[in-house]
Design an enzyme around this catalytic site. Structure first.
Site, PDB file in Angstrom:
ATOM      1  N   ASP A 290       7.328   5.971   8.327  1.00 55.61           N
ATOM      2  CA  ASP A 290       6.734   5.293   9.475  1.00 55.61           C
ATOM      3  C   ASP A 290       5.428   6.018   9.758  1.00 55.61           C
ATOM      4  O   ASP A 290       5.390   7.247   9.856  1.00 55.61           O
ATOM      5  CB  ASP A 290       7.633   5.326  10.707  1.00 55.61           C
ATOM      6  CG  ASP A 290       7.143   4.303  11.720  1.00 55.61           C
ATOM      7  OD1 ASP A 290       7.275   3.098  11.454  1.00 55.61           O
ATOM      8  OD2 ASP A 290       6.590   4.701  12.766  1.00 55.61           O
TER       9      ASP A 290
ATOM     10  N   ASP B 273      -7.968   2.296   6.354  1.00 57.20           N
ATOM     11  CA  ASP B 273      -8.746   3.210   5.497  1.00 57.20           C
ATOM     12  C   ASP B 273     -10.254   2.924   5.466  1.00 57.20           C
ATOM     13  O   ASP B 273     -11.052   3.867   5.451  1.00 57.20           O
ATOM     14  CB  ASP B 273      -8.177   3.225   4.069  1.00 57.20           C
ATOM     15  CG  ASP B 273      -6.862   3.996   3.993  1.00 57.20           C
ATOM     16  OD1 ASP B 273      -6.563   4.744   4.949  1.00 57.20           O
ATOM     17  OD2 ASP B 273      -6.131   3.853   2.992  1.00 57.20           O
TER      18      ASP B 273
ATOM     19  N   GLY C  35       0.834  -1.210   0.000  1.00 61.04           N
ATOM     20  CA  GLY C  35       0.000   0.000   0.000  1.00 61.04           C
ATOM     21  C   GLY C  35       0.860   1.247   0.000  1.00 61.04           C
ATOM     22  O   GLY C  35       0.624   2.193  -0.760  1.00 61.04           O
TER      23      GLY C  35
HETATM   24  P1  IMP Z   1       4.694   0.918   9.572  1.00 61.27           P
HETATM   25  O1  IMP Z   1       4.905   0.151   8.302  1.00 61.27           O
HETATM   26  O2  IMP Z   1       5.438   0.383  10.741  1.00 61.27           O
HETATM   27  O3  IMP Z   1       4.928   2.390   9.347  1.00 61.27           O
HETATM   28  O4  IMP Z   1       3.167   0.741   9.944  1.00 61.27           O
HETATM   29  C1  IMP Z   1       2.181   1.518   9.360  1.00 61.27           C
HETATM   30  C2  IMP Z   1       0.809   0.918   9.679  1.00 61.27           C
HETATM   31  O5  IMP Z   1      -0.081   2.008   9.938  1.00 61.27           O
HETATM   32  C3  IMP Z   1       0.245   0.174   8.480  1.00 61.27           C
HETATM   33  O6  IMP Z   1       0.435  -1.191   8.608  1.00 61.27           O
HETATM   34  C4  IMP Z   1      -1.219   0.521   8.538  1.00 61.27           C
HETATM   35  O7  IMP Z   1      -1.847  -0.369   9.376  1.00 61.27           O
HETATM   36  C5  IMP Z   1      -1.250   1.889   9.198  1.00 61.27           C
HETATM   37  N1  IMP Z   1      -1.276   2.961   8.183  1.00 61.27           N
HETATM   38  C6  IMP Z   1      -0.313   3.870   7.904  1.00 61.27           C
HETATM   39  N2  IMP Z   1      -0.680   4.680   6.903  1.00 61.27           N
HETATM   40  C7  IMP Z   1      -1.899   4.265   6.534  1.00 61.27           C
HETATM   41  C8  IMP Z   1      -2.788   4.705   5.528  1.00 61.27           C
HETATM   42  O8  IMP Z   1      -2.533   5.625   4.725  1.00 61.27           O
HETATM   43  N3  IMP Z   1      -3.961   4.048   5.458  1.00 61.27           N
HETATM   44  C9  IMP Z   1      -4.282   3.021   6.300  1.00 61.27           C
HETATM   45  N4  IMP Z   1      -3.484   2.556   7.228  1.00 61.27           N
HETATM   46  C10 IMP Z   1      -2.287   3.171   7.356  1.00 61.27           C
END
Ligand code: IMP
Length: 195
Positions: A70, A155, A11
């Site tokens: 992040d 989302d 994503g």
């Molecule tokens: P990271 O990869 O450790 O930064 O974790 C980010 C997590 O936050 C993702 O797995 C999603 O669950 C959530 N997240 C971050 N940005 C979005 C977004 O734009 N839409 C939906 N979920 C998001």
């Protein structure tokens, strides 16, 4: 300019590519084997820098520019949870769906149907001689239903401020205009243009 992304979250990769069309974006997993990065920072900025530094070191190429995102969602009725733990809210190895349904259940347990919430994105850029970080935020509310299948992660339960549909129902262009990630990336692009 060639930019290596310190993520393989599909994503995020899709959104970052759509928002940075002037750059050649390469997820690091296309260059080296994926490895576990312990995200033990206290906030989004620290974790973004941890990821970008780890991938820069592992690539062992002084000419690359590494960009890490992040991000996560903070829900007011849950005192800001899951925040930096958004990716592993339902436990290590949890899928986006597991996390989404755990968040819906946690809000329902508070006996409400919605809560104000916001997304945060911290973007870190690491090169041989420099390290930068910028942030973006998107405010709105979360509901106790999952509606639509666009976007990713939380989302389907997030309604941006001023809208009456979730990001799961709104088109990609709308999210591109409003999102925490696009706001942070617009700032990151100014840094990238100076490098
Ligand atoms: P990271 O990869 O450790 O930064 O974790 C980010 C997590 O936050 C993702 O797995 C999603 O669950 C959530 N997240 C971050 N940005 C979005 C977004 O734009 N839409 C939906 N979920 C998001």
């Amino acid at each position: 300019m060639k930019l290596v992304l310190a993520t393989s979250n599909k994503g995020k990769v899709r959104e970052i590519k759509a928002l940075c069309e002037d750059f050649e974006i390469i997820p690091y997993s296309e260059l080296i084997d994926e490895f576990e990065i312990v995200e033990d920072g206290d906030d989004f900025k620290e974790n973004a820098l941890i990821k970008a530094r780890a991938v820069f070191k592992a690539l062992n190429d002084e000419n690359v520019i590494v960009l890490a995102d992040d991000s996560g969602i903070s829900v007011d009725i849950l005192d800001g949870k899951p925040g930096i733990y958004s990716a592993r809210y339902a436990g290590a190895g949890a899928t986006d769906k597991d996390n989404l349904h755990k968040l819906i259940d946690a809000i329902k347990e508070k006996n409400v149907k919605s809560s104000s919430a916001h997304y945060t994105a911290a973007i870190a850029i690491v090169t041989k001689e420099s390290q930068y970080s910028v942030h973006g935020w998107m405010h709105g509310e979360v509901i106790t239903k999952a509606l639509g299948d666009k976007g990713f992660g939380y989302d389907p339960m997030f309604i941006p401020l001023g809208y009456d549909k979730t990001l799961g129902q709104l088109d990609d262009e709308t999210k591109k205009r409003l999102s925490h990630r696009s706001k942070a990336l617009n700032l990151a692009k100014i840094i990238l243009q100076t490098l």
